[in-house]
Design an enzyme around this catalytic site. Structure first.
Site: not given
Length: 378
Positions: A102, A128, A202, A276, A342
């Protein structure tokens, strides 16, 4: 008894098959609504490990790994055809860029000029790479190789101004599989104008096998990071680093992903609906490859280790998977059915001077290498 990790084949077997070539095969994978054809390239070694890459999104469509019983299972979430990838926004296995993760308000400033990107993440952030990022274009196959290491190299040229980013970015993605059960993914990029770059993969993994009845919350995770990046209500890092000690974010010792994922006492868990978040990996970034994460399934014995030289690791536990997608094995994907790990630079790095820089200038080459190393736990 202390668990030990062993290679899928012993030293004698390795010596006997060291000259064995990893096979590479190609076949059609359907087409997307624009009519563009998509191809699948599969790399297969002699140990039962295979990786399938599709040209749509330079995507890791499948990763098959044997378990303790010698039977292989596909551990990567994904779909059975190109059309399904094109109509979802799952990012499963995709190459994400120009900027993975982001960017707050979809805005950044470079050399005094402010660039506004599409707000494709709930209207509050760029995510992304934008509305049509690297995950939503068909890449060109530039090279394929078979041998002790088999590989496919894909390329894509993102024009100046693409999705609001400055500079023409020439990008490559190489997937290489060897007989030691290592899948190495290498991203490279050059530009003709100053720009920002942060490319990652991802893939969402479930070491019990994609679509398994119990999901991925029983997968055991280790992340060698003493700190993580807390986020605001829009999931943008605040710029601080919070110690993981004593929190639900501490994975320095092997812990099942689902053990603390419902800890409502931690506001960070509430904001993210679980995990997250960016982890600040221990060790020097930009140096030698180091362990970024280890994920295992106690029942099958499958182990995945991820090696990286990047400063951060985004850990996402599939919190927003809502049961509206059906995977390649015909099973509905639900919340917690896959885990993304990631290796990348930190989210919102262009707006956080305390974070490692993500600027790329003409004459420089961006590079992000990640190794997915498979083994079996005895």
């Amino acid at each position: 008894m202390k668990l030990q990790t062993i290679a899928l084949s012993g030293a004698l077997a390795l010596a006997a098959t060291s000259a064995q070539a990893v096979e590479l095969s190609r076949k059609p994978f359907g087409q997307i609504p624009s009519g563009e054809a998509v191809e699948a390239i599969t790399l297969t070694n002699g140990k039962g490990v295979s990786a399938t890459v599709i040209t749509y999104g330079a995507t890791l469509q499948a990763l098959v790994a044997p378990g303790r019983d010698g039977k292989g299972a596909d551990i990567a979430l994904g779909f059975a055809d190109a059309a399904t990838y094109a109509k979802t926004a799952s990012y499963f296995g995709a190459t994400v860029g120009r900027f993975a993760n982001r960017i707050g308000k979809g805005r950044f400033t470079l050399d005094g000029k402010t660039y506004q990107l599409a707000l494709n993440n709930n209207g509050v952030a760029a995510l992304h790479g934008g509305v049509k990022g690297f995950d939503k274009v068909v890449w060109k196959v530039l090279d394929t190789k078979s041998g002790p290491v088999a590989s496919v190299t894909l390329g894509y040229v993102s024009p100046d101004g693409d999705e609001g980013y400055p500079g023409t970015l020439t990008t490559t993605a190489t997937y290489a599989l060897d007989e030691q059960n290592q899948l190495t993914v290498t991203y490279g990029a050059t530009t003709d104008k100053p720009t920002i770059v942060n490319i990652s993969n991802h893939a969402l993994f479930n070491m019990a096998g994609e679509g398994s009845a119990d999901g991925a919350m029983g997968n055991v995770l280790t992340i060698p990071a003493d700190g993580y990046s807390p986020v605001d209500a829009e999931l943008i890092p605040t710029g601080e680093t919070t110690p993981v000690a004593g929190t639900a974010f501490d994975f320095r010792k092997p812990t099942a992903v689902g053990t603390r994922i419902r800890d409502g006492k931690d506001p960070q868990m509430v904001i993210g609906r679980g995990y997250d978040h960016n982890y600040v990996l221990n060790g020097k970034a930009g140096g030698a490859m180091r362990l970024a994460a280890r994920l295992s399934d106690p029942k099958s014995g499958r182990v995945l280790e991820i090696l990286s030289a990047e400063p951060g690791l985004q850990f996402y536990a599939g919190n927003f998977i809502d049961g509206t997608w059906t995977g390649k094995s015909g099973k509905i994907y639900r919340q917690g059915d896959g885990i993304a790990l990631e290796p990348q630079h930190f989210p919102d790095a262009p707006n956080k001077p305390q974070f490692a820089p993500v600027r790329l200038d003409p004459g420089q080459t961006y590079r992000n290498v990640m190794v997915f190393r498979l083994s079996v736990e005895k």
